[in-house]
Design a protein around this motif. Structure first.
Motif, PDB file in Angstrom:
ATOM      1  N   SER A  92       0.834  -1.215   0.000  1.00  0.00           N
ATOM      2  CA  SER A  92       0.000   0.000   0.000  1.00  0.00           C
ATOM      3  C   SER A  92       0.863   1.257   0.000  1.00  0.00           C
ATOM      4  CB  SER A  92      -0.956   0.007   1.189  1.00  0.00           C
ATOM      5  OG  SER A  92      -0.248   0.164   2.402  1.00  0.00           O
ATOM      6  N   MET A 117      -9.879  -9.534   3.616  1.00  0.00           N
ATOM      7  CA  MET A 117     -10.502  -8.337   3.060  1.00  0.00           C
ATOM      8  C   MET A 117     -10.401  -7.157   4.029  1.00  0.00           C
ATOM      9  SD  MET A 117     -13.711 -10.080   1.101  1.00  0.00           S
ATOM     10  CE  MET A 117     -14.237  -8.628   0.249  1.00  0.00           C
ATOM     11  N   ASP A 118     -10.509  -7.430   5.332  1.00  0.00           N
ATOM     12  CA  ASP A 118     -10.344  -6.378   6.338  1.00  0.00           C
ATOM     13  C   ASP A 118      -8.923  -5.828   6.341  1.00  0.00           C
ATOM     14  OD1 ASP A 118     -12.966  -6.410   7.154  1.00  0.00           O
ATOM     15  OD2 ASP A 118     -12.605  -7.672   8.927  1.00  0.00           O
ATOM     16  N   CYS A 120      -6.902  -5.740   3.795  1.00  0.00           N
ATOM     17  CA  CYS A 120      -6.778  -4.902   2.595  1.00  0.00           C
ATOM     18  C   CYS A 120      -7.442  -3.545   2.796  1.00  0.00           C
ATOM     19  CB  CYS A 120      -7.392  -5.616   1.392  1.00  0.00           C
ATOM     20  SG  CYS A 120      -6.474  -7.067   0.857  1.00  0.00           S
ATOM     21  N   GLN A 121      -8.622  -3.552   3.382  1.00  0.00           N
ATOM     22  CA  GLN A 121      -9.314  -2.287   3.620  1.00  0.00           C
ATOM     23  C   GLN A 121      -8.551  -1.436   4.627  1.00  0.00           C
ATOM     24  OE1 GLN A 121     -13.271  -2.614   5.213  1.00  0.00           O
ATOM     25  NE2 GLN A 121     -13.777  -0.505   4.680  1.00  0.00           N
ATOM     26  N   PHE A 122      -8.022  -2.047   5.668  1.00  0.00           N
ATOM     27  CA  PHE A 122      -7.255  -1.324   6.684  1.00  0.00           C
ATOM     28  C   PHE A 122      -6.025  -0.666   6.073  1.00  0.00           C
ATOM     29  CE2 PHE A 122      -3.930  -1.315  10.001  1.00  0.00           C
ATOM     30  CZ  PHE A 122      -4.524  -0.442  10.901  1.00  0.00           C
ATOM     31  N   ARG A 123      -5.408  -1.346   5.117  1.00  0.00           N
ATOM     32  CA  ARG A 123      -4.202  -0.823   4.461  1.00  0.00           C
ATOM     33  C   ARG A 123      -4.526   0.108   3.300  1.00  0.00           C
ATOM     34  NH1 ARG A 123      -0.587  -1.045   8.210  1.00  0.00           N
ATOM     35  NH2 ARG A 123      -0.469  -3.096   9.157  1.00  0.00           N
ATOM     36  N   GLY A 124      -5.798   0.313   2.998  1.00  0.00           N
ATOM     37  CA  GLY A 124      -6.190   1.243   1.942  1.00  0.00           C
ATOM     38  C   GLY A 124      -6.109   0.655   0.548  1.00  0.00           C
ATOM     39  N   GLN A 126      -7.909  -0.880  -2.356  1.00  0.00           N
ATOM     40  CA  GLN A 126      -9.293  -0.951  -2.813  1.00  0.00           C
ATOM     41  C   GLN A 126      -9.504  -1.880  -4.009  1.00  0.00           C
ATOM     42  OE1 GLN A 126     -11.751   0.681  -1.143  1.00  0.00           O
ATOM     43  NE2 GLN A 126     -10.147   1.217   0.300  1.00  0.00           N
ATOM     44  N   ASN A 127      -8.433  -2.233  -4.709  1.00  0.00           N
ATOM     45  CA  ASN A 127      -8.544  -3.027  -5.935  1.00  0.00           C
ATOM     46  C   ASN A 127      -8.403  -4.513  -5.601  1.00  0.00           C
ATOM     47  OD1 ASN A 127      -8.736  -3.766  -8.580  1.00  0.00           O
ATOM     48  ND2 ASN A 127      -6.827  -2.820  -9.227  1.00  0.00           N
ATOM     49  N   VAL A 128      -9.424  -5.074  -4.948  1.00  0.00           N
ATOM     50  CA  VAL A 128      -9.407  -6.478  -4.521  1.00  0.00           C
ATOM     51  C   VAL A 128     -10.438  -7.241  -5.338  1.00  0.00           C
ATOM     52  CG1 VAL A 128      -9.725  -8.053  -2.580  1.00  0.00           C
ATOM     53  CG2 VAL A 128      -8.741  -5.794  -2.184  1.00  0.00           C
TER      54      VAL A 128
END
Length: 140
Positions: A92, A117-118, A120-124, A126-128
């Protein structure tokens, strides 16, 4: 009977060596430009989806895998939750728009999928995308 000797010394250009050289150059450039793709896939049975959006595979995507037993994999290698946090934090910081492909087994614990997924969201990030079963891709 006399034969004329005047035009017997014509210079001929043989095309065979030139064709050989062109084929050798072609083979050289094909081999030189091919790069071995690292195998990041793990042995899973992806879930089936009838509403999935078909997108071409991105070879540069970072692959996070979850096995049937809930074990995590990062780029095809076993990983812990802490290692996932570290790798995704570094990603990120350097490439926040990089695609992350989540390969989860159909029988993987749902909380493991949500955990990735959390992170990834925590690290910012968004392209998952989540890989689902596709006849063309999963053909053996």
């Amino acid at each position: 009977m006399r034969l004329s000797q005047a035009n017997n010394n014509k210079i001929e250009v043989s095309m065979a060596p030139m064709i050989d050289a062109v084929f050798l150059l072609l083979i050289f450039f094909l081999v030189a430009t091919m790069m071995k793709k690292e195998d990041k896939d793990i042995e899973i049975t992806p879930p089936e989806s009838i509403s999935a959006i078909k997108k071409p595979a991105d070879d540069k995507a970072v692959v996070v895998g979850i096995s049937q037993t809930g074990e995590f994999f990062y780029e095809g290698r076993p990983a812990s939750v802490n290692l996932l946090h570290q790798e995704l934090r570094d990603l990120s910081a350097s490439e926040p728009d990089r695609q992350i492909r989540l390969d989860a087994d159909a029988q993987a614990p749902f909380n493991s999928v949500v955990q990735v997924m959390d992170i990834c969201q925590f690290r910012g990030l968004q392209n998952v995308v989540i890989r689902t079963y596709d006849e063309k891709y999963n053909r053996k």
